[in-house]
Write a protein that holds these residues in place. Structure first.
Motif, short mmCIF file in Angstrom:
data_model
loop_
_atom_site.label_atom_id
_atom_site.label_comp_id
_atom_site.label_asym_id
_atom_site.label_seq_id
_atom_site.Cartn_x
_atom_site.Cartn_y
_atom_site.Cartn_z
N PHE A 1 0.82 -1.21 0.00
CA PHE A 1 0.00 0.00 0.00
C PHE A 1 0.85 1.27 0.00
N ARG A 2 1.99 1.21 0.67
CA ARG A 2 2.81 2.41 0.83
C ARG A 2 4.16 2.25 0.16
N ARG A 3 4.68 3.36 -0.29
CA ARG A 3 5.99 3.36 -0.91
C ARG A 3 6.90 4.32 -0.15
N VAL A 4 8.10 3.86 0.16
CA VAL A 4 9.07 4.68 0.87
C VAL A 4 10.11 5.18 -0.12
N VAL A 5 10.35 6.46 -0.13
CA VAL A 5 11.35 7.05 -1.01
C VAL A 5 12.51 7.53 -0.15
N GLN A 6 13.70 7.04 -0.44
CA GLN A 6 14.88 7.43 0.33
C GLN A 6 15.38 8.79 -0.15
N ARG A 7 15.68 9.64 0.80
CA ARG A 7 16.23 10.95 0.46
C ARG A 7 17.73 10.94 0.65
N ASN A 8 18.41 11.70 -0.16
CA ASN A 8 19.86 11.81 -0.03
C ASN A 8 20.18 13.18 0.55
N ASP A 9 20.13 13.28 1.87
CA ASP A 9 20.44 14.56 2.50
C ASP A 9 21.19 14.32 3.80
N GLU A 10 21.52 15.40 4.49
CA GLU A 10 22.35 15.31 5.68
C GLU A 10 21.58 14.75 6.88
N LYS A 11 20.28 14.97 6.94
CA LYS A 11 19.50 14.54 8.11
C LYS A 11 19.04 13.10 7.94
N PRO B 1 13.01 10.25 10.11
CA PRO B 1 12.21 9.24 9.40
C PRO B 1 11.69 9.75 8.06
N VAL B 2 11.72 8.90 7.06
CA VAL B 2 11.22 9.27 5.74
C VAL B 2 9.73 8.95 5.68
N PRO B 3 8.89 9.89 5.26
CA PRO B 3 7.44 9.64 5.21
C PRO B 3 7.09 8.54 4.21
N CYS B 4 5.97 7.89 4.46
CA CYS B 4 5.43 6.89 3.54
C CYS B 4 4.10 7.41 2.99
N VAL B 5 3.87 7.21 1.72
CA VAL B 5 2.62 7.64 1.10
C VAL B 5 2.06 6.46 0.30
N PRO B 6 0.76 6.49 -0.02
CA PRO B 6 0.20 5.42 -0.87
C PRO B 6 0.95 5.32 -2.19
N SER B 7 0.97 4.13 -2.77
CA SER B 7 1.73 3.90 -4.00
C SER B 7 1.27 4.79 -5.15
N SER B 8 0.02 5.23 -5.09
CA SER B 8 -0.50 6.12 -6.13
C SER B 8 -0.35 7.60 -5.76
N GLY B 9 0.23 7.85 -4.60
CA GLY B 9 0.38 9.23 -4.14
C GLY B 9 -0.81 9.68 -3.31
N LEU B 10 -0.72 10.86 -2.75
CA LEU B 10 -1.80 11.40 -1.94
C LEU B 10 -2.98 11.83 -2.80
N THR B 11 -4.15 11.79 -2.22
CA THR B 11 -5.33 12.30 -2.93
C THR B 11 -5.29 13.82 -2.92
N GLU B 12 -6.05 14.43 -3.80
CA GLU B 12 -6.10 15.89 -3.86
C GLU B 12 -6.65 16.46 -2.55
N LYS B 13 -7.61 15.75 -1.96
CA LYS B 13 -8.18 16.19 -0.69
C LYS B 13 -7.12 16.18 0.41
N ALA B 14 -6.29 15.14 0.43
CA ALA B 14 -5.23 15.04 1.44
C ALA B 14 -4.19 16.14 1.23
N PHE C 1 7.33 16.15 -0.61
CA PHE C 1 8.48 15.72 -1.41
C PHE C 1 8.32 14.25 -1.82
N VAL C 2 7.98 13.41 -0.84
CA VAL C 2 7.82 11.98 -1.12
C VAL C 2 6.63 11.75 -2.04
N ASP C 3 5.55 12.49 -1.83
CA ASP C 3 4.37 12.36 -2.68
C ASP C 3 4.70 12.73 -4.13
N SER C 4 5.43 13.83 -4.31
CA SER C 4 5.80 14.25 -5.66
C SER C 4 6.70 13.23 -6.33
#
Length: 233
Positions: A11-21, A25-38, A224-227
């Motif tokens: 259901f969820r996809r985790v996207v790893q960020r490449n940054d200093e922090k 924790p990296v946010p998880c969003v639905p595999s299709s991304g957030l809904t417009e309402k969300a 960022f993760v949603d995009s």
């Protein structure tokens, strides 16, 4: 792998960020991304948190400005404002007819928050050094007395002009880096402050400011993760 974790993975996809922090924790969003309402809901929450952050920052700055400057800070000031900020900055502040703090900051090429904070400390120290020199004719050394005498200072005096330019440079620096840590003077004020009301208001607004900033940053992470997720699809 448990059934629950399997469902979560589908259901969820985790996207790893490449940054200093890396510890955040990296946010998880639905595999299709957030809904417009969300997304609309999160944008509203981000705006609310941003307004709270600005208000808390304004309150904190106001309280700090009202706190008395400890004599220990005034005693620790360098004898020369020029030595505090360095020759290149001093020459521009002293010789230019139309002083532009924004232009000066652009020329300095500040690369990190640490450099910005170090500059803020030096500019602030030079500002009070020049203010004190502008009032030396009154032979009063405590800051409370110096502050009372500032209105009587000759505004064409070199030290007064340099102090005003240092103040505008410090203001522009804080505007450009709004998340800058407290300067040495701010820390000194908090340490020696004896007004309980000011202490409570300063600490409460500082905590609220940090919390609101983190909420905005966390929401930005979700966007960022949603995009990234939607672009991958």
């Amino acid at each position: 792998m448990s059934a629950n974790s399997t469902r979560m993975g589908s259901f969820r996809r985790v996207v790893q960020r490449n940054d200093e922090k890396w510890w955040v924790p990296v946010p998880c969003v639905p595999s299709s991304g957030l809904t417009e309402k969300a997304r609309k809901h999160l944008r509203h929450k981000r705006e609310c948190a941003n307004q709270i952050h600005k208000a808390a920052m304004s309150i904190n700055n106001s309280v700090l400005s009202e706190m008395e400057i400890p004599d220990s800070y005034m005693a620790s000031l360098p004898k020369s404002g020029r030595a505090s900020i360095g020759d290149p900055i001093y020459r521009y502040m002293y010789t230019t007819e139309k002083f532009s703090p924004e232009y000066l900051l652009d020329c300095l090429n500040i690369a990190s928050e640490h450099e910005a904070l170090e500059l803020a400390d030096r500019v602030e120290a030079s500002m009070y050094t020049w203010r004190r020199k502008a009032c030396m004719i009154h032979s009063k050394s405590s800051w409370s007395m110096v502050k009372d005498l500032m209105s009587d200072v000759d505004r064409s005096d070199k030290n007064h002009i340099l102090a005003e330019r240092a103040e505008s440079l410090l203001f522009s620096l804080k505007q450009r880096y709004p998340e800058l840590s407290q300067t040495s003077l701010d820390t000194c004020k908090i340490q020696y402050n004896r007004d309980v009301g000011q202490a409570i208001l300063e600490s409460y607004s500082r905590v609220l400011e940090g919390l609101a900033f983190n909420i905005v940053a966390w929401i930005e992470d979700v966007f960022f993760v949603d995009s990234t997720t939607r672009n991958q699809d």
